[in-house]
Each structure stands twice: as C-alpha cells, then as structure tokens.
Design a protein around this motif. Structure first.
Motif, PDB file in Angstrom:
ATOM      1  N   GLY A  31       0.854  -1.236  -0.160  1.00  0.00           N
ATOM      2  CA  GLY A  31       0.087  -0.093   0.123  1.00  0.00           C
ATOM      3  C   GLY A  31       0.864   1.152  -0.072  1.00  0.00           C
ATOM      4  N   LYS A  32       2.032   1.156  -0.539  1.00  0.00           N
ATOM      5  CA  LYS A  32       2.905   2.457  -0.699  1.00  0.00           C
ATOM      6  C   LYS A  32       3.227   2.503  -2.181  1.00  0.00           C
ATOM      7  N   SER A  33       3.999   3.600  -2.388  1.00  0.00           N
ATOM      8  CA  SER A  33       4.355   4.211  -3.877  1.00  0.00           C
ATOM      9  C   SER A  33       5.684   3.265  -4.087  1.00  0.00           C
ATOM     10  N   LYS A  34       5.809   3.126  -5.565  1.00  0.00           N
ATOM     11  CA  LYS A  34       6.949   2.597  -5.963  1.00  0.00           C
ATOM     12  C   LYS A  34       8.213   3.396  -5.505  1.00  0.00           C
ATOM     13  N   SER A  35       8.220   4.790  -5.506  1.00  0.00           N
ATOM     14  CA  SER A  35       9.049   5.656  -5.184  1.00  0.00           C
ATOM     15  C   SER A  35       9.590   5.416  -3.791  1.00  0.00           C
ATOM     16  N   TRP A  36       8.694   4.997  -2.856  1.00  0.00           N
ATOM     17  CA  TRP A  36       8.868   4.987  -1.309  1.00  0.00           C
ATOM     18  C   TRP A  36       9.699   3.703  -1.084  1.00  0.00           C
ATOM     19  N   VAL A  37       9.209   2.769  -2.022  1.00  0.00           N
ATOM     20  CA  VAL A  37      10.041   1.250  -2.139  1.00  0.00           C
ATOM     21  C   VAL A  37      11.725   1.579  -2.396  1.00  0.00           C
ATOM     22  N   ASP A  38      11.901   2.173  -3.584  1.00  0.00           N
ATOM     23  CA  ASP A  38      13.055   2.608  -4.005  1.00  0.00           C
ATOM     24  C   ASP A  38      13.900   3.347  -3.127  1.00  0.00           C
ATOM     25  N   LYS A  39      13.297   4.188  -2.474  1.00  0.00           N
ATOM     26  CA  LYS A  39      14.007   4.910  -1.719  1.00  0.00           C
ATOM     27  C   LYS A  39      14.576   4.363  -0.381  1.00  0.00           C
ATOM     28  N   VAL A  40      13.497   3.408   0.434  1.00  0.00           N
ATOM     29  CA  VAL A  40      13.922   2.502   1.238  1.00  0.00           C
ATOM     30  C   VAL A  40      14.858   1.532   1.014  1.00  0.00           C
ATOM     31  N   GLU A  41      14.763   0.732  -0.135  1.00  0.00           N
ATOM     32  CA  GLU A  41      15.988   0.042  -0.613  1.00  0.00           C
ATOM     33  C   GLU A  41      17.339   0.660  -0.913  1.00  0.00           C
ATOM     34  N   ARG A  42      17.183   1.991  -1.247  1.00  0.00           N
ATOM     35  CA  ARG A  42      18.545   2.516  -1.618  1.00  0.00           C
ATOM     36  C   ARG A  42      19.068   3.577  -0.191  1.00  0.00           C
ATOM     37  N   GLY A  43      18.357   3.439   1.037  1.00  0.00           N
ATOM     38  CA  GLY A  43      18.673   3.719   2.127  1.00  0.00           C
ATOM     39  C   GLY A  43      18.554   5.189   2.404  1.00  0.00           C
ATOM     40  N   VAL A  44      17.607   5.972   1.279  1.00  0.00           N
ATOM     41  CA  VAL A  44      17.422   7.402   1.358  1.00  0.00           C
ATOM     42  C   VAL A  44      16.225   7.567   2.460  1.00  0.00           C
ATOM     43  N   ARG A  45      15.581   6.584   2.604  1.00  0.00           N
ATOM     44  CA  ARG A  45      14.366   6.731   3.503  1.00  0.00           C
ATOM     45  C   ARG A  45      14.652   5.460   4.517  1.00  0.00           C
ATOM     46  N   THR A  46      14.557   5.788   5.939  1.00  0.00           N
ATOM     47  CA  THR A  46      14.687   4.862   6.872  1.00  0.00           C
ATOM     48  C   THR A  46      13.327   4.234   7.274  1.00  0.00           C
ATOM     49  N   LEU A  47      13.521   3.175   8.173  1.00  0.00           N
ATOM     50  CA  LEU A  47      12.245   2.554   8.735  1.00  0.00           C
ATOM     51  C   LEU A  47      12.120   2.508  10.234  1.00  0.00           C
ATOM     52  N   PRO A  48      11.798   3.483  10.563  1.00  0.00           N
ATOM     53  CA  PRO A  48      12.060   3.840  12.241  1.00  0.00           C
ATOM     54  C   PRO A  48      11.029   3.125  12.935  1.00  0.00           C
ATOM     55  N   ARG A  49       9.844   2.492  12.447  1.00  0.00           N
ATOM     56  CA  ARG A  49       8.847   1.956  13.453  1.00  0.00           C
ATOM     57  C   ARG A  49       8.909   0.490  12.781  1.00  0.00           C
ATOM     58  N   TYR A  50       8.878  -0.219  14.032  1.00  0.00           N
ATOM     59  CA  TYR A  50       8.973  -1.878  13.963  1.00  0.00           C
ATOM     60  C   TYR A  50       7.807  -2.459  13.141  1.00  0.00           C
ATOM     61  N   SER A  51       6.606  -1.595  13.409  1.00  0.00           N
ATOM     62  CA  SER A  51       5.399  -2.097  12.663  1.00  0.00           C
ATOM     63  C   SER A  51       5.413  -2.215  11.187  1.00  0.00           C
ATOM     64  N   VAL A  52       6.360  -1.306  10.623  1.00  0.00           N
ATOM     65  CA  VAL A  52       6.374  -1.116   9.176  1.00  0.00           C
ATOM     66  C   VAL A  52       7.271  -2.271   8.567  1.00  0.00           C
ATOM     67  N   ILE A  53       8.152  -2.524   9.386  1.00  0.00           N
ATOM     68  CA  ILE A  53       9.241  -3.685   9.250  1.00  0.00           C
ATOM     69  C   ILE A  53       8.524  -5.100   9.189  1.00  0.00           C
ATOM     70  N   GLN A  54       7.406  -5.110  10.258  1.00  0.00           N
ATOM     71  CA  GLN A  54       6.573  -6.168  10.406  1.00  0.00           C
ATOM     72  C   GLN A  54       5.956  -6.362   9.178  1.00  0.00           C
ATOM     73  N   GLU A  55       5.168  -5.402   8.585  1.00  0.00           N
ATOM     74  CA  GLU A  55       4.529  -5.497   7.297  1.00  0.00           C
ATOM     75  C   GLU A  55       5.217  -5.844   6.365  1.00  0.00           C
ATOM     76  N   ILE A  56       6.439  -5.178   6.042  1.00  0.00           N
ATOM     77  CA  ILE A  56       7.443  -5.591   4.832  1.00  0.00           C
ATOM     78  C   ILE A  56       7.642  -7.172   5.102  1.00  0.00           C
ATOM     79  N   ALA A  57       7.937  -7.436   6.205  1.00  0.00           N
ATOM     80  CA  ALA A  57       8.243  -9.037   6.461  1.00  0.00           C
ATOM     81  C   ALA A  57       6.976  -9.990   6.241  1.00  0.00           C
ATOM     82  N   GLU A  58       5.811  -9.558   6.426  1.00  0.00           N
ATOM     83  CA  GLU A  58       4.746 -10.162   6.171  1.00  0.00           C
ATOM     84  C   GLU A  58       4.743 -10.508   4.652  1.00  0.00           C
ATOM     85  N   VAL A  59       4.677  -9.291   4.084  1.00  0.00           N
ATOM     86  CA  VAL A  59       4.627  -9.319   2.345  1.00  0.00           C
ATOM     87  C   VAL A  59       5.653 -10.172   2.021  1.00  0.00           C
ATOM     88  N   LEU A  60       6.965 -10.015   2.275  1.00  0.00           N
ATOM     89  CA  LEU A  60       8.093 -10.987   1.884  1.00  0.00           C
ATOM     90  C   LEU A  60       7.834 -12.509   2.258  1.00  0.00           C
TER      91      LEU A  60
END
Length: 114
Positions: A31-60
């Motif tokens: 439920g995010k934009s492709k730009s958001w994913v790209d920035k996360v993967e390149r380290g431009v955007r951090t993942l400060p909340r564990y809940s977001v990491i949990q959502e990513i882990a669930e999708v993966l």
C-alpha cells in the motif's frame, strides 16, 4: 559484506528479488508507492517503526529478524518447528516462548527441549 552487514533497505531489496517481485508489485502489496520502496531499498528513507518492518516481512514471507540482521541462537537452525504447537516459525519471540510450547514431536539435534 555478508548478509548480516547489509543495511535494512538492502536486505529488503534482496528478499524482494528472491520472491521475484518487482518494486511496483511489492509497493502495491504494502500500500505504498514505488518511489517509497525505491528510497527504502537505497537507504534514502529509513524504517523507524517496527510495525512497518513487520508489514514488509509479512509481504516478503520472512521473519522480521532477517530484515533487521538479528541473529537467532545457533541451535534454532537445528530445530524442526513443525512439530511444536503454538510456536510457529523461529523468531526472537518464539525462542522466548519455547519453554511454554507443548511438545508433539522432537526432530532437532540440540538442545533437548524442556
């Protein structure tokens, strides 16, 4: 640089590629934009909340500890978690819950469950 030395964003990218998902498909599932994913993967955007990491882990379909680079105890790899009721896949939480899980079948090598 092995997998444990990688930043979280690079681990996310690695697992996304392993799951054969494009950034767009991954973004749609989160439920995010492709730009958001790209920035996360390149380290431009951090993942400060564990809940977001949990959502990513669930999708993966991976344990959040893999994305965070958290090492589980070495004996976890030798366990067959399918025989344990109420434990689920290995994670830091299941290593804590392990003594309270009911044993149905033991197929690991060590240590002996309690």
């Amino acid at each position: 640089m092995d997998g444990d030395d990688l930043p979280v964003g690079r681990r996310v990218a690695r697992w996304r590629v392993r799951r054969r998902m494009s950034q767009q498909v991954f973004a749609d599932r989160l439920g995010k934009s492709k730009s958001w994913v790209d920035k996360v993967e390149r380290g431009v955007r951090t993942l400060p909340r564990y809940s977001v990491i949990q959502e990513i882990a669930e999708v993966l379909r991976v344990d959040p500890a893999l994305l965070l680079g958290t090492r589980l105890p070495s004996w976890v790899d030798s366990l067959s978690w399918t025989g344990w009721t109420g434990c689920g896949p290995p994670s830091p939480a299941t290593t804590i819950r392990r003594p309270w899980c009911r044993r149905r079948r033991w197929s690991g090598t060590s240590p002996t469950p309690g």
